[in-house]
Every structure is written in structure tokens, then in C-alpha cells.
Scaffold this motif. Structure first.
Motif, PDB file in Angstrom:
ATOM      1  N   ILE A  88       2.141 -11.187  -4.445  1.00  0.00           N
ATOM      2  CA  ILE A  88       2.305  -9.778  -4.071  1.00  0.00           C
ATOM      3  C   ILE A  88       1.189  -8.982  -4.733  1.00  0.00           C
ATOM      4  O   ILE A  88       1.028  -9.013  -5.962  1.00  0.00           O
ATOM      5  CB  ILE A  88       3.674  -9.232  -4.502  1.00  0.00           C
ATOM      6  N   VAL A  89       0.427  -8.253  -3.927  1.00  0.00           N
ATOM      7  CA  VAL A  89      -0.764  -7.545  -4.397  1.00  0.00           C
ATOM      8  C   VAL A  89      -0.505  -6.045  -4.449  1.00  0.00           C
ATOM      9  O   VAL A  89      -0.183  -5.418  -3.429  1.00  0.00           O
ATOM     10  CB  VAL A  89      -1.963  -7.832  -3.475  1.00  0.00           C
ATOM     11  N   ASP A  90      -0.646  -5.464  -5.638  1.00  0.00           N
ATOM     12  CA  ASP A  90      -0.599  -4.008  -5.790  1.00  0.00           C
ATOM     13  C   ASP A  90      -1.969  -3.445  -5.409  1.00  0.00           C
ATOM     14  O   ASP A  90      -2.996  -4.115  -5.550  1.00  0.00           O
ATOM     15  CB  ASP A  90      -0.265  -3.649  -7.241  1.00  0.00           C
ATOM     16  N   THR A  91      -1.983  -2.211  -4.911  1.00  0.00           N
ATOM     17  CA  THR A  91      -3.241  -1.569  -4.515  1.00  0.00           C
ATOM     18  C   THR A  91      -3.279  -0.152  -5.047  1.00  0.00           C
ATOM     19  O   THR A  91      -2.249   0.435  -5.386  1.00  0.00           O
ATOM     20  CB  THR A  91      -3.388  -1.531  -2.979  1.00  0.00           C
ATOM     21  N   ALA A  92      -4.476   0.407  -5.114  1.00  0.00           N
ATOM     22  CA  ALA A  92      -4.636   1.771  -5.618  1.00  0.00           C
ATOM     23  C   ALA A  92      -3.890   2.750  -4.725  1.00  0.00           C
ATOM     24  O   ALA A  92      -4.044   2.730  -3.504  1.00  0.00           O
ATOM     25  CB  ALA A  92      -6.118   2.126  -5.693  1.00  0.00           C
ATOM     26  N   GLY A  93      -3.102   3.623  -5.348  1.00  0.00           N
ATOM     27  CA  GLY A  93      -2.259   4.542  -4.582  1.00  0.00           C
ATOM     28  C   GLY A  93      -2.871   5.891  -4.347  1.00  0.00           C
ATOM     29  O   GLY A  93      -2.220   6.913  -4.500  1.00  0.00           O
ATOM     30  N   ARG A  94      -4.125   5.930  -4.017  1.00  0.00           N
ATOM     31  CA  ARG A  94      -4.770   7.210  -3.715  1.00  0.00           C
ATOM     32  C   ARG A  94      -4.583   7.555  -2.238  1.00  0.00           C
ATOM     33  O   ARG A  94      -4.482   6.670  -1.406  1.00  0.00           O
ATOM     34  CB  ARG A  94      -6.263   7.135  -4.021  1.00  0.00           C
ATOM     35  N   LEU A  95      -4.542   8.847  -1.943  1.00  0.00           N
ATOM     36  CA  LEU A  95      -4.509   9.276  -0.544  1.00  0.00           C
ATOM     37  C   LEU A  95      -5.958   9.343  -0.067  1.00  0.00           C
ATOM     38  O   LEU A  95      -6.682  10.287  -0.327  1.00  0.00           O
ATOM     39  CB  LEU A  95      -3.826  10.636  -0.406  1.00  0.00           C
ATOM     40  N   HIS A  96      -6.376   8.291   0.601  1.00  0.00           N
ATOM     41  CA  HIS A  96      -7.768   8.151   0.993  1.00  0.00           C
ATOM     42  C   HIS A  96      -8.084   8.944   2.260  1.00  0.00           C
ATOM     43  O   HIS A  96      -7.210   9.307   3.022  1.00  0.00           O
ATOM     44  CB  HIS A  96      -8.085   6.679   1.316  1.00  0.00           C
ATOM     45  N   THR A  97      -9.377   9.171   2.473  1.00  0.00           N
ATOM     46  CA  THR A  97      -9.806   9.484   3.831  1.00  0.00           C
ATOM     47  C   THR A  97      -9.692   8.183   4.609  1.00  0.00           C
ATOM     48  O   THR A  97      -9.634   7.098   4.039  1.00  0.00           O
ATOM     49  CB  THR A  97     -11.269   9.949   3.851  1.00  0.00           C
TER      50      THR A  97
ATOM     51  N   VAL B  89       0.841  -1.195   0.000  1.00  0.00           N
ATOM     52  CA  VAL B  89       0.000   0.000   0.000  1.00  0.00           C
ATOM     53  C   VAL B  89       0.883   1.255   0.000  1.00  0.00           C
ATOM     54  O   VAL B  89       2.076   1.193   0.290  1.00  0.00           O
ATOM     55  CB  VAL B  89      -0.948   0.018   1.220  1.00  0.00           C
ATOM     56  N   GLY B  90       0.261   2.380  -0.316  1.00  0.00           N
ATOM     57  CA  GLY B  90       0.994   3.646  -0.327  1.00  0.00           C
ATOM     58  C   GLY B  90       0.337   4.636  -1.270  1.00  0.00           C
ATOM     59  O   GLY B  90      -0.571   4.282  -2.027  1.00  0.00           O
ATOM     60  N   VAL B  91       0.800   5.881  -1.245  1.00  0.00           N
ATOM     61  CA  VAL B  91       0.227   6.908  -2.117  1.00  0.00           C
ATOM     62  C   VAL B  91       0.936   6.886  -3.463  1.00  0.00           C
ATOM     63  O   VAL B  91       2.012   6.296  -3.622  1.00  0.00           O
ATOM     64  CB  VAL B  91       0.336   8.309  -1.473  1.00  0.00           C
ATOM     65  N   ASN B  92       0.333   7.541  -4.449  1.00  0.00           N
ATOM     66  CA  ASN B  92       0.943   7.614  -5.773  1.00  0.00           C
ATOM     67  C   ASN B  92       2.281   8.349  -5.725  1.00  0.00           C
ATOM     68  O   ASN B  92       2.453   9.302  -4.962  1.00  0.00           O
ATOM     69  CB  ASN B  92       0.011   8.343  -6.753  1.00  0.00           C
TER      70      ASN B  92
END
Length: 346
Positions: free
Chosen positions: A220-229, A139-142
């Protein structure tokens, strides 16, 4: 192997070392007068390397306490020795500073209002369990180097004899799936993907089935790199994590990617994620491009999260398991000789 890793650490930390140890040498030469002004300068240097205010204050006070008996003066060697020992202590004794969180909201106190159940892949209930598969959730931000880190981690595990598969769970960002597929082709690992805007939980469900069928050791799973609430972060990532738990019988191992160049902003990002989802460790990227490698110390001191891996270059091999002793040795390497020309040695 060990020598190669040490040299990579030394090379990757060159900018941090030149910015901190080099400035110490330039400012104080061989002797350091431990008056209040000098201690303030040392503290400022530690902060400028992004070691964090808390760590910088504590280390500076230790310098004053431990070296005061030398009559108000100390050698640069003795000052750096104290700093090095404190850095290593912080890195090796860090403990999580947050209350543990769970992928299940009901586990965190049980008093939250239960939301309407979300539909998850229906086959998750009836499919046979996947056993013996290590699932790493990244996980992480773009912009942090998340996708590249996934490829580097997969390559490292391959070199250790593991059979690895990737899952393109970032279906939100344009070209994210294609980027991961290109990396997968380069390092010769399979990548399970669907189209853009596909349900990430469905992608991961398919990947779990494929990994089990092909006898993989690691997914290994990539995830969406949006800065979520915080709420959206838990909801979206939690849905995928629950699919993994249903199929494997345990939660995924969650690694957060942080860009070393972002310094204190990266620390703030790590804090938000750690307060929201179960983060087991960090991947610190772009360590070679920053003079602020001290962020490793700030993360350990402020958050208590272990740095598991570090990225130190563009090549797929520029990636290493984080070792506190090697990091500390590399940070203070060659300070006395003033010659770091052999950092690129094999």
C-alpha cells in the motif's frame, strides 16, 4: 462477522439517519400528504443529507409517481421504502461518468506534446519483475484521513491473512513519513521509507524490491496529499505509477480518499481526481461524524465511482468494505420504532 459490520454501519450512519429519517418522522408523523409543498420539503431533506440535487429530484419525482395512487396521501413507511429502493438502485447501477484516463499521457489520444523525459530510478529497467503483488495506490488531499485509512486497510487485509507492507511515498508533508511509521508499528507491518523530500518514485522502487524479497501479498503506497493542478498531479503521481508498472507489469489499483464531512466539496475533489488520474474506487472517511452520509449517493449518481471502503471511527477496526445493501438498511434502520438505542450492539 456480517452482524458486526451491519452494526458498525448503523452506528456510523446515526447522525445521517437522525438528520434525515428523524426529521421526516418529526415533520410528517405517520402520514404524508403528497402535495407540492410536501414534495419540496422531502427534496430539501434529501439535499441537506448531501445526496445531491440530481438524486434528490429523481427520488422525489419517483415518490410522487409511485405513491400518487394512494389518493394524495402515503404512509411514512411507503415513502421511505421508495427512497430506500432508489438509493440502493443508484449505488448498485452506477457506471463511471468520465472518459477513462491513463497514467501514460500518450494513451489519452496520443496528440499531446511529449515532454522531456523525466529521469526515473535507473534500476527500474534492469531489476527482475515483481509478480503476484497487489499494489494499492492511495491518493487524496491533506486532512481527509488518508494515512489513517491506509493503516486501517492494511489491518483489515492482515485479518484476512494477507502479508502487507507500506510505502511512505508522501515525502512532501512534514511528519507524514513518521506518522505512517507510527501506524505501521502499531499494526505490526513493515514500512519502507526515506527522508523528507526524497523522490517518491525511489521510495516505491525500494518498497517493491522489499515486498518481493519478503514475499508480501499487498503493498500500500501513501502519496503526497497536496491539491495539485491537473498537470502536476498527473506528472508527480504518474512517475510513481510508471515505476510500479515497469516492476509489476500492470498499473496500481488507485483508491481516492474523501472525507464525508466535506460534503459537496469532497464531491468536487473526487471529480478533479477522476478527470485527471485513473481512479478505481473511493475510501470514504469520517462517516460517523457527519449528518451528510448521503454523499455516497451523490458520488455514485454524479461520478459513477464505487465506494470501496468506509471509515466509521477512530479505532483501527472502525473500517469496513462498503456494501450497498448494508448501507441502505443502516440508513433506514429502526425508523418505525423511533428507538436507535441498540446501535452499539455486538
Amino acid at each position: 462477522m456480517i452482524k458486526g459490520v451491519i452494526n458498525r454501519f448503523r452506528q456510523g450512519l446515526r447522525k445521517t439517519r437522525e438528520g434525515f429519517v428523524g426529521r421526516m418522522r418529526d415533520m410528517f408523523g405517520g402520514r404524508v400528504r403528497l402535495d407540492e409543498d410536501t414534495l419540496d420539503q422531502i427534496e430539501e431533506l434529501l439535499i441537506s443529507a448531501d445526496m445531491g440535487v440530481q438524486s434528490a429530484v429523481a427520488i422525489t419525482r419517483n415518490i410522487e409517481t409511485r405513491l400518487k395512487e394512494e389518493g394524495g396521501e402515503a404512509t411514512l413507511e411507503s415513502v421511505l421504502e421508495v427512497i430506500g429502493k432508489d438509493v440502493r438502485r443508484i449505488l448498485t447501477t452506477a457506471e463511471p461518468k468520465f472518459k477513462p484516463v491513463s497514467w501514460n499521457p500518450e494513451d489519452d489520444g496520443g496528440k499531446k506534446k511529449k515532454k522531456k523525459a523525466q529521469r526515473e530510478p535507473i534500476l527500474a529497467e534492469s531489476a527482475p519483475p515483481v509478480t503476484g503483488l497487489r499494489v494499492i495506490f492511495v491518493v487524496g488531499v491533506n486532512g481527509t484521513g488518508k494515512t489513517t485509512s491506509i493503516a486501517k486497510l492494511a489491518h483489515m487485509l492482515q485479518q484476512q491473512g494477507k502479508k502487507v507492507m507500506l510505502a511512505a511515498g508522501d515525502t512532501f508533508r512534514a511528519a507524514a513519513v513518521q506518522q505512517l511509521q507510527i501506524w505501521a508499528e502499531r499494526i505490526d507491518v513493515p514500512c519502507i521509507a526515506q527522508g523528507q523530500n526524497a523522490d517518491p518514485a525511489a521510495v516505491v522502487f525500494d518498497a517493491l524490491n522489499a515486498a518481493a524479497a519478503r514475499g508480501c501479498d499487498v503493498l500500500i503506497v501513501d502519496t503526497a496529499g497536496r491539491l495539485h493542478t491537473k498537470a502536476n498531479l498527473m506528472d508527480e503521481l504518474g512517475k510513481v505509477a510508471r515505476v510500479i508498472r515497469k516492476r509489476t507489469g500492470r498499473d496500481p489499483e488507485t483508491l481516492l480518499v474523501v472525507d464525508a464531512n466535506t460534503g459537496q466539496n469532497g464531491l468536487s475533489q473526487a471529480r478533479v481526481f477522476a478527470e485527471t488520474i485513473p481512479v478505481q474506487g473511493l475510501i470514504l472517511t469520517k462517516l460517523d461524524g457527519t449528518a451528510k452520509g448521503g454523499i455516497v449517493v451523490a458520488i455514485a449518481e454524479s461520478l459513477g465511482l464505487p465506494v470501496e471502503y468506509v471509515g466509521m471511527g477512530e479505532k483501527v477496526d472502525d473500517f469496513a468494505v462498503f456494501d450497498p445493501d448494508q448501507f441502505t438498511a443502516a440508513l433506514f434502520a429502526d425508523w418505525a420504532a423511533g428507538d436507535e438505542g441498540d446501535d452499539t450492539g455486538s
